[in-house]
Every structure is written in structure tokens, then in C-alpha cells.
Design a protein around this motif. Sequence first.
Motif, PDB file in Angstrom:
ATOM      1  N   ARG A 110      -3.534 -71.511  53.949  1.00 43.04           N
ATOM      2  CA  ARG A 110      -2.123 -71.888  53.867  1.00 43.04           C
ATOM      3  C   ARG A 110      -1.435 -71.583  55.199  1.00 43.04           C
ATOM      4  NH1 ARG A 110      -0.826 -68.592  48.296  1.00 43.04           N
ATOM      5  NH2 ARG A 110      -1.898 -69.986  46.824  1.00 43.04           N
ATOM      6  N   TYR A 139      -9.379 -69.163  40.912  1.00 40.01           N
ATOM      7  CA  TYR A 139     -10.450 -69.540  41.841  1.00 40.01           C
ATOM      8  C   TYR A 139     -11.820 -69.246  41.244  1.00 40.01           C
ATOM      9  CZ  TYR A 139      -6.524 -69.576  45.108  1.00 40.01           C
ATOM     10  OH  TYR A 139      -5.323 -69.829  45.718  1.00 40.01           O
ATOM     11  N   THR A 155      -1.903 -60.182  46.752  1.00 42.53           N
ATOM     12  CA  THR A 155      -0.688 -60.972  46.569  1.00 42.53           C
ATOM     13  C   THR A 155      -0.879 -62.181  45.672  1.00 42.53           C
ATOM     14  OG1 THR A 155      -1.186 -62.219  48.602  1.00 42.53           O
ATOM     15  CG2 THR A 155       0.217 -60.273  48.810  1.00 42.53           C
ATOM     16  N   GLU A 156      -2.108 -62.385  45.187  1.00 42.57           N
ATOM     17  CA  GLU A 156      -2.394 -63.585  44.419  1.00 42.57           C
ATOM     18  C   GLU A 156      -3.424 -63.299  43.334  1.00 42.57           C
ATOM     19  OE1 GLU A 156      -3.743 -68.205  45.463  1.00 42.57           O
ATOM     20  OE2 GLU A 156      -3.654 -66.658  47.014  1.00 42.57           O
ATOM     21  N   ASP A 157      -3.322 -63.994  42.229  1.00 44.31           N
ATOM     22  CA  ASP A 157      -4.290 -63.868  41.142  1.00 44.31           C
ATOM     23  C   ASP A 157      -5.472 -64.804  41.417  1.00 44.31           C
ATOM     24  OD1 ASP A 157      -5.707 -63.552  38.845  1.00 44.31           O
ATOM     25  OD2 ASP A 157      -4.132 -64.240  37.481  1.00 44.31           O
ATOM     26  N   ASP A 161      -1.249 -67.896  56.062  1.00 40.06           N
ATOM     27  CA  ASP A 161      -2.455 -67.093  56.324  1.00 40.06           C
ATOM     28  C   ASP A 161      -2.544 -66.691  57.800  1.00 40.06           C
ATOM     29  OD1 ASP A 161      -3.779 -66.798  53.779  1.00 40.06           O
ATOM     30  OD2 ASP A 161      -4.163 -68.962  53.841  1.00 40.06           O
ATOM     31  N   ARG A 192      -4.830 -61.466  50.402  1.00 40.49           N
ATOM     32  CA  ARG A 192      -4.639 -62.489  49.370  1.00 40.49           C
ATOM     33  C   ARG A 192      -4.971 -61.930  47.986  1.00 40.49           C
ATOM     34  NH1 ARG A 192      -4.558 -68.164  51.296  1.00 40.49           N
ATOM     35  NH2 ARG A 192      -5.137 -68.813  49.191  1.00 40.49           N
TER      36      ARG A 192
END
Length: 233
Positions: free
Chosen positions: A154, A144, A138-140, A157, A135
Motif C-alpha cells: 500500500r 489473508y 495494525t491489521e487482522d 508501507d 502490519r
Amino acid sequence: MDQDEALTTVDSIVTQFNTYEDFLDSQITTVDLYYLEDEGLARQLVELGYRGTGEIVKREDFDARKTAIEIARQAERTQKKSLTSAGKDLQDDFLKALAMREEDNRNGKMSSVIFIRDKNSHGQEISGYIDYAHRLKTEDFEIYFNGKKRLLPRPSDLSFYNWDNHVAVCNSSPNYQVMDDNPQGLLFKYKRDRKILNVDPKAHPGDNSSRILIPTDLYIQAVIFDHISRRKT
């Protein structure tokens, strides 16, 4: 003086002086200038070792170490900047736990699987296991760590379960192979060293793995499984 001592001496000089000329000037005495009457000549004599009050350091050695130290400092600054948790005022223990593991999950020293159980925006209770390293790639995670959004499992996942409509999904990731047909329950095989991670709270998590229950106000339940790969890369 051995090689390590010599390198330490050069490093000390390099960090103390901005330029090689500054170092040479520090070795010149007022007596040298009085008799030589030429600062340039005095510097040459220090560089050649004929004058000076300290260690002899060649220009090429000074410049090489200066460059190496600056490159190391820039790399460290770049690494710190790339951590989305850096400089954040984190209050919740869950976010602090993620921040502590961010760098090692990014560089592959550690692989963490996050279990979260909570309610989604529709009020439905959901739970799932998240491949943290995947994650992160693939994600900023800025949203969070800034507290603007909560990390939730999700359907994409490692596993996802909606307790209201009983939707269950499992997916392997670049780091883990999901083993969902095992009599022991849900297992994850770490692809790098092929070790098994057992997420059953009543069982041992496996070789080189640990299970930590995280106290948090953000979720109903949060658990982090850390796996340290012993396989040499």
C-alpha cells in the motif's frame, strides 16, 4: 538429590495426579489401611513422611507447581490462539512462509520485510516493501491466511510503486527508517540495532539478515528479507 532433580520429580508427580489427596492415596498401601483403619490418618502419615512408597512432596510444593504448570499451559494456549495462521490449511508457499514467521515477528525475535510485485484490482502492476511486524500489529491477517484477500503493498508501507502511473511513495515505520537517497539504492535501517538492510538482489542483505525468494502462485514475485536483532532488550 539436587534442586533440578527435585523439581523434575515434583513436576512428574504434579502432572500425574489431579490433586494432592490423589497423590497421598497413591502412597497408601492396603496394609496401611488395614492397621490404621483411617484413610485420613494414613494420608497425614504419608504427608509427614512416616508412610509411603515413594518421594515425599509437601502440599505447598505440590500446589505451587500445579499452579505454575497450569499458568504456563494457559499462556501457551493463549499464544497459539493469538496467531492468526494457527490451524489454517495453507497451500501456497508464500502463506506458509508468513505463517512460519508470524510468531517471531509478533514477539520481536525477528523482523521481516516482504517484497511483493503483482497487479492490483485495477490491473495495474504495483510493487513495494512491507514491514511485516508492523502490519501484523495494525491489521487482522485472518483474511489473508483464510485466502479471502491477498496481501498487497500500500502507499502507507515502507515503499510503494505503481508501474502504470509511476507513483512512488516511501514511509518509515516504527521498526525501519527508509533511506531512499542512498547511491546504493533503497535501504532500510532497523531502528532497534541500527543495522542496514539492503534489498538490492545483487547485494548482500546485511548483517544478521537474509533474502529468500518465495515460489508462489499468488504473485508475480515475492521475496522475504529476515533480520535477526542481536541487541539485548
